[in-house]
Design an enzyme around this catalytic site. Structure first.
Site, short mmCIF file in Angstrom:
data_model
loop_
_atom_site.label_atom_id
_atom_site.label_comp_id
_atom_site.label_asym_id
_atom_site.label_seq_id
_atom_site.Cartn_x
_atom_site.Cartn_y
_atom_site.Cartn_z
N ARG A 153 0.73 -1.09 -0.07
CA ARG A 153 0.12 -0.01 -0.04
C ARG A 153 0.81 1.26 0.01
O ARG A 153 0.55 2.24 -0.56
CB ARG A 153 -0.97 -0.10 1.14
CG ARG A 153 -2.09 1.09 1.26
CD ARG A 153 -3.06 1.15 2.08
NE ARG A 153 -4.11 1.98 1.93
CZ ARG A 153 -4.14 3.09 2.83
NH1 ARG A 153 -3.46 3.38 3.97
NH2 ARG A 153 -5.24 3.96 2.54
N ILE A 211 -7.62 8.05 -1.56
CA ILE A 211 -7.44 6.48 -1.25
C ILE A 211 -8.06 5.86 -0.46
O ILE A 211 -7.82 6.23 0.87
CB ILE A 211 -5.89 6.18 -1.44
CG1 ILE A 211 -5.49 4.81 -1.37
CG2 ILE A 211 -5.20 6.96 -0.37
CD1 ILE A 211 -4.06 4.55 -1.37
N SER A 212 -8.99 4.89 -0.66
CA SER A 212 -9.74 4.18 0.20
C SER A 212 -8.95 3.46 1.67
O SER A 212 -7.87 3.19 1.40
CB SER A 212 -10.87 3.37 -0.36
OG SER A 212 -11.52 3.81 -1.12
N SER A 213 -9.70 3.58 2.60
CA SER A 213 -9.12 2.83 3.68
C SER A 213 -8.91 1.43 3.20
O SER A 213 -9.77 0.66 2.30
CB SER A 213 -10.28 2.86 4.85
OG SER A 213 -10.15 1.68 5.75
N PRO A 214 -7.83 0.58 3.80
CA PRO A 214 -7.51 -0.73 3.43
C PRO A 214 -8.92 -1.57 3.71
O PRO A 214 -9.16 -2.61 2.94
CB PRO A 214 -6.33 -0.95 4.07
CG PRO A 214 -5.63 0.20 4.51
CD PRO A 214 -6.84 1.20 4.50
#
Length: 212
Positions: free
Chosen positions: A35, A61-64
């Site tokens: 990431r 960028i989205s949360s994992p």
């Protein structure tokens, strides 16, 4: 991926699994995706936290954890090809690349697409195919797709995307309902579409056209 990074991504995958029960394939895909390569330079120290992070062009960028959930909701086992609407940083597509033979991802903002492509090249991810376009048009050339994923919220899924979904296929999208967003799974059965609301979410909206 060096050993220190591999340890960090494995820990991140495990943390996602503790928050949301992931199948082993999705957990491994998160563990195998660096990431740190997808977050802006100033946020590298936050790369392995369960936070969404800002990036260029007023995007996120989205949360994992969100990426892990969306991937799980696609039910990737046994599926071959996936279309993603909204490539953004490329992190979601990179995760999908471990689960699908072919990943087709569309981004309307040209600068973001160019950055994502360079990341895929650097990481030697060769099964992700990219296109700069309005994702609501889909990508007819390579249809039908076993799975379609919206990485941005929408009020309505265009019929042309359901047309590009294989029979028995699944489309997952954050749907705008009243004043909230709900991740929704659509399953295609012949000429009918069955929808299931899954959980509340928070995504940037789908926008029309292409931004050079």
């Amino acid at each position: 991926m060096d050993r220190i990074t591999a340890t960090k991504t494995a820990r991140l995958a495990n943390e996602c699994h503790q928050k949301f029960n992931l199948c082993s394939e999705v957990q491994q895909a998160i563990a195998n995706t660096n990431r740190e390569k997808f977050v802006p330079t100033g946020f590298k120290h936050n790369a392995y936290k369960l936070d969404a992070l800002p990036m260029g062009s007023a995007q996120w960028i989205s949360s994992p954890l969100t990426v892990a959930k969306m991937t799980q909701y696609l039910e990737p086992k046994g599926a071959d090809r996936v279309l993603e609407i909204g490539c953004g940083s490329g992190y979601q597509a990179a995760v999908l690349s471990h689960l699908f033979r072919g990943v087709f991802t569309i981004e309307r903002i040209e600068s973001l697409m160019l950055e994502a492509k360079s990341r895929f090249r650097e990481l030697k991810i060769n099964n992700v195919h990219t296109r700069t376009d309005d994702g609501q048009n889909g990508w007819v050339q390579y249809a039908p797709y076993d799975r379609i994923l919206f990485s941005a919220s929408t009020k309505k899924v265009p019929q042309k995307l359901f047309d590009q979904l294989a029979d028995g296929g699944i489309l997952v999208a954050p749907m705008e309902v009243a004043n909230k967003q709900i991740i929704t799974s659509f399953k295609k059965r012949g000429s009918s579409i069955e929808s299931t609301q899954l959980e509340a979410c928070d995504f940037v909206p789908v926008l029309d056209g292409v931004q050079k």
